[in-house]
Design an enzyme around this catalytic site. Sequence first.
Site, short mmCIF file in Angstrom:
data_model
loop_
_atom_site.label_atom_id
_atom_site.label_comp_id
_atom_site.label_asym_id
_atom_site.label_seq_id
_atom_site.Cartn_x
_atom_site.Cartn_y
_atom_site.Cartn_z
CG ASP A 206 -1.95 1.01 1.32
OD1 ASP A 206 -2.84 0.94 0.47
OD2 ASP A 206 -1.91 1.90 2.20
CD GLU A 251 -2.16 2.69 -3.55
OE1 GLU A 251 -3.26 3.19 -3.82
OE2 GLU A 251 -1.73 2.61 -2.37
CG ASP A 319 -8.48 3.10 -3.37
OD1 ASP A 319 -9.17 3.00 -2.34
OD2 ASP A 319 -7.26 2.84 -3.39
#
Length: 560
Positions: A206, A251, A319
Amino acid sequence: MRISDTADLWWKTAVIYCLDVETFLDWDGDGVGDFAGVTERIDYLADLGVTCLWLMPFYPTANRDDGYDISDFYGVDARLGTHGDVVELVRTARDRGIRVIVDLVVNHTSDKHPWFKAARSSTSSPYRDFYVWRAEPPDEDTSDEVVFPDEEDSIWELDERTGEYYLHRFYKHQPDLNVANPAVRDEIAKMMGFWLELGISGFRVDAVPFFLGLEGLTDAQVEDFADPHDYLAALRSFLGRRTGDGIMLGEVNLPYAEQKKFFGGRDGDELNMLFDFVGMQNMYLSLARQDARPLARALTRRPSVAPDAQWASFVRNHDELTLDKLTEKERGEVFEAFGPDPDMQLFGRGLRRRLPPMLDGDPRRIRMVYSLMFSLPGTPALFYGEEIGMGENLDVDGRLAVRTPMQWSGQRNGGFSTAAPSRLRRPVVTGAFGPDHVNVSDQRADPESMLNFMSLLIRRYRESPELGWSDFTLLEQPLRTVLAHECVWGDRRLVAVHNLSPDRCTVPLRLDGCDPGCRLVDLLQDGVSDLGPDGSVELAMEGYGYRWLRVVPAESRRLA
Ligand code: NOJ
């Protein structure tokens, strides 16, 4: 290159499927999805052709950011199951040839994590330096640095008790960890080692640039930490030592030139994979304009990566559909085309929608987009429900609009749970994209369904390792509305042609280096095209048509 290389570097040709245990299948009837439910559906995923399952955070959480606010890195949220249930899932998946990766969220913890509770109890707490503090009130305006501008206007928050400010890139209840502190780095490695020991194959990492960021650190801390990329390489090497073939899929939503650094140097010794945010955003611009050039330009600029490294392609994730790398004008065009209502937009930069409603449910166009995504050089990553064409529920807050329960059947709660609808963790989608119209059960029985189309795409992708291993090469042709590209790996060659417009067209192509007798075999529908002696061919394309053509030399023994 040999086909056996694809077994060592499995992630280069994987089919990744992201799901949230909480919303996938509730097996014990309490309204919340669970590990037992996911395990029940492993055969469904295997049948679909998925080879790598990415589990969104399932750890104990304060649940103010849907699990991305972790209060115990070693635990399992009791609503979802136990460590035993995790192992059952990982083992069952492995038996069906599916690897499992899990979310590694170490940029921050929840403010309910015992480390933060200890850290804020006193400035002399041994955990104080697990986080990033400043004594002076921030004099600069940091409102443009917050990730969630709907709720935050500064990346610093005053801690009343100790009178100092702590750093938080995300919500204020997610204090950033101080990765320059060796004790924090040790904890991160130990925790990764723990989950690896339970059989997982790596991590989706993340918010990597924030995790490695040096914001707020003192000069001495920065000096101690040296180079964040050395640290990332050290983590990758630790992962390699513990697993041999574990991966870190990062990410890193940055421009290409900056993304490249996160793959590491020439050896590609940092993240194995990065999501291609820039390609994804330009794909939407191309769709909105019905003009393939933005996508073509982006993919031509995309850095090529070391043999061990890989780009992950995606259409949607959990998201908002972020469009932050487009210009304001370009973003406006995509908003206008796919989410004109302000309620569909989020943070001024994205859309809280899934693809099918954005395309008004047009099955030809939806299929064309997935065909395009799977045909781009890289590893495809799906978000649960994409395989059946699920939509969003705009009545659900913010980003959660796309995280509604998986739609298994037309039964109550879409077959997700037997609990009363009021007890569901999140309401199901209603209307045209609700379970009455869009569900797994019906689509399994329908050979023409989206689900069967997705299985076909996955099968063809898996049979075409050139898609995972090659660079992007654009094929020249005169139509702006069409993207024609090819992927070549050794003697394997695949040509993909996509028509972004609703109008039929004919695409003239010329393929170099084709010997006489070479044929083009259509992999998505029946048909073979012969090439002219100079390698030329004219391809008829339907409106929103898509074709994958295997170039088969006369003497080829490959199955076409
Ligand atoms: C990125 C994740 O994708 C998002 O869902 C989350 O809210 C933030 N990181 C914070 O962890």
